[in-house]
Design an enzyme around this catalytic site. Structure first.
Site, PDB file in Angstrom:
ATOM      1  N   CYS A  83       0.725  -1.303  -0.123  1.00 31.70           N
ATOM      2  CA  CYS A  83      -0.008  -0.015   0.064  1.00 31.70           C
ATOM      3  C   CYS A  83       0.701   1.464   0.116  1.00 31.70           C
ATOM      4  O   CYS A  83       0.391   2.379  -0.092  1.00 31.70           O
ATOM      5  CB  CYS A  83      -1.030   0.024   1.370  1.00 31.70           C
ATOM      6  SG  CYS A  83      -1.864  -1.727   1.496  1.00 31.70           S
ATOM      7  N   HIS A 142      -2.918   6.541   2.846  1.00 29.67           N
ATOM      8  CA  HIS A 142      -3.566   5.372   2.178  1.00 29.67           C
ATOM      9  C   HIS A 142      -4.838   5.033   3.048  1.00 29.67           C
ATOM     10  O   HIS A 142      -5.117   5.177   4.148  1.00 29.67           O
ATOM     11  CB  HIS A 142      -2.465   4.384   2.455  1.00 29.67           C
ATOM     12  CG  HIS A 142      -3.275   2.979   2.420  1.00 29.67           C
ATOM     13  ND1 HIS A 142      -3.978   2.631   1.216  1.00 29.67           N
ATOM     14  CD2 HIS A 142      -3.181   1.904   2.993  1.00 29.67           C
ATOM     15  CE1 HIS A 142      -4.310   1.672   1.308  1.00 29.67           C
ATOM     16  NE2 HIS A 142      -4.091   0.845   2.362  1.00 29.67           N
ATOM     17  N   ASN A 197     -10.555  -0.319   0.293  1.00 30.61           N
ATOM     18  CA  ASN A 197      -8.862  -0.232   0.467  1.00 30.61           C
ATOM     19  C   ASN A 197      -8.446  -0.802  -0.742  1.00 30.61           C
ATOM     20  O   ASN A 197      -8.625  -2.058  -1.257  1.00 30.61           O
ATOM     21  CB  ASN A 197      -8.511  -1.178   1.835  1.00 30.61           C
ATOM     22  CG  ASN A 197      -6.943  -0.923   1.970  1.00 30.61           C
ATOM     23  OD1 ASN A 197      -6.292  -0.908   1.010  1.00 30.61           O
ATOM     24  ND2 ASN A 197      -6.396  -1.498   2.930  1.00 30.61           N
TER      25      ASN A 197
END
Ligand code: UT7
Length: 330
Positions: free
Chosen positions: A119, A255, A285
């Site tokens: 990520c 993020h 996500n």
């Protein structure tokens, strides 16, 4: 922390995104696993995610994001001299997604490589692109963050499957006399690698046996604790290094892992949620794609303006962190 000179030759000149058409909302999740819209929204802030079609792969998402960038900014890709793609869910390990983009767009002469930093991948790729531009060896670099996480999600694990979605973002960085990147920060906690992984060949990480199912596995509580303790330190370190304070920031773009993590980090760091850009409610996500998707939601809403001071902060599997302070140049 002492301030240090930082050099940049990178200017952001174009930006584009893509998300697949198919929407998986929380009601759909309720049909897949024992969960509820209330639990998901309260614990994560997620309302829905996008899921790639069975015939749609990471390379397709990359191509679509690059095409979106071309349409919006009418940019010429023929002289791109490096392509970096951040992804944890490529169709193939090799050829890389970057090489697939080169082929698809017929870019005559350029390097191509995929970056694996989970990520933190998109921000890591921006940092590397800045370095390549700074050497003078490269002048125009295409950076893409793209994921088809739905293809590596374990839909029998309700604690993690409710989180993930698919999407892609593309950015063009070009050499310019006045660089837009003001500073960067990286940190790695490899000792925690077994808390978030996707298995491939070895059955253990750091001596911890792992599930060999080829899907993402996450110890959510451990990753959560790590993220909320690390990010405030990283934010403070980067801002101090660049001689800025949180008051100077126009936008914070963490993020989009989980809205509770974002809220906790903002509270600890003194950053208002009103200055924070996320994509977690709409897209879940999306790992390496989440930061470009958050930026694009704000661009489409005409919230970000040229000259704004923006702090990007990627974090996740590794466990890795990559942050970057920049002036928005679009
Ligand atoms: O992108 C990479 C970085 N990743 C992250 O940053 C993710 C970090 N972690 C998280 O976002 C959170 O840990 C999760 C969203 C994954 C989980 O939230 P949590 O608040 O940490 O839940 P938990 O795992 O501590 O579970 C709490 C309770 C448990 O029940 P008991 O044992 O308290 O009775 C779980 O069984 O919630 C239960 N639970 C669920 N209930 C309904 C776990 N998943 C679900 C679910 N629906 N989907």
């Amino acid at each position: 922390m002492q301030s240090q000179p930082f050099h940049s030759r990178a200017s952001l000149t174009a930006f584009g995104t893509y998300v697949p058409e198919q929407v998986l909302d929380n009601a759909g999740m309720e049909r897949l696993v024992e969960t509820s819209d209330e639990w998901i929204v309260q614990r994560t802030g997620i309302h829905e995610r996008r899921i790639a079609a069975s015939t749609e792969f990471c390379s397709d998402l990359c191509f679509a994001a690059v095409r979106n960038m071309q349409e919006r900014y009418n940019c010429d890709l023929s002289d791109v001299d490096f392509i970096l793609v951040a992804t944890s869910s490529p169709d193939t390990y090799f050829p890389s997604m970057a090489a697939r983009i080169q082929g698809e767009f017929g870019i005559a002469q350029c390097g191509a490589a995929d970056i694996q930093a989970a990520c933190a991948g998109f921000v890591t790729a921006l940092q590397l692109a800045n370095g390549l531009l700074l050497t003078g060896a490269h002048r125009k670099i295409l950076v893409v963050g793209a994921e088809t996480l739905s293809k590596i999600t374990d839909y029998t694990d309700r604690t993690s499957c409710i989180l993930f979605g698919d999407g892609a973002g593309a950015a063009l960085l070009e050499q310019s006399a006045e660089g837009c990147i003001l500073g960067s920060f990286v940190s790695t906690t490899g000792a925690g690698g077994h808390h978030l992984y996707r298995s491939s060949l070895a059955p253990a990480i750091n001596g911890h046996p792992i599930k060999m199912n080829g899907k993402m596995v996450q110890n959510g509580r451990e990753v959560y604790k790590w993220a909320v303790s690390q990010l405030p330190q990283g934010i403070a370190a980067l801002l101090a290094r660049c001689n800025y304070s949180v008051e100077d920031l126009d936008w914070f773009v963490p993020h989009s892992a989980n809205m509770r993590i974002v809220e906790s980090v903002c509270e600890k760091s003194g950053i208002s949620l009103g200055k924070t850009l996320t994509s977690v409610a709409d897209y879940g996500n999306t790992s390496a794609a989440s930061i470009p998707l958050s930026l694009d939601l704000a661009l489409q809403a005409q919230r970000i303006r040229r000259g704004d001071l923006v702090l990007l902060y990627g974090f996740g599997g590794g466990l890795t962190e990559a942050a970057l302070l920049m002036r928005w140049t679009l």
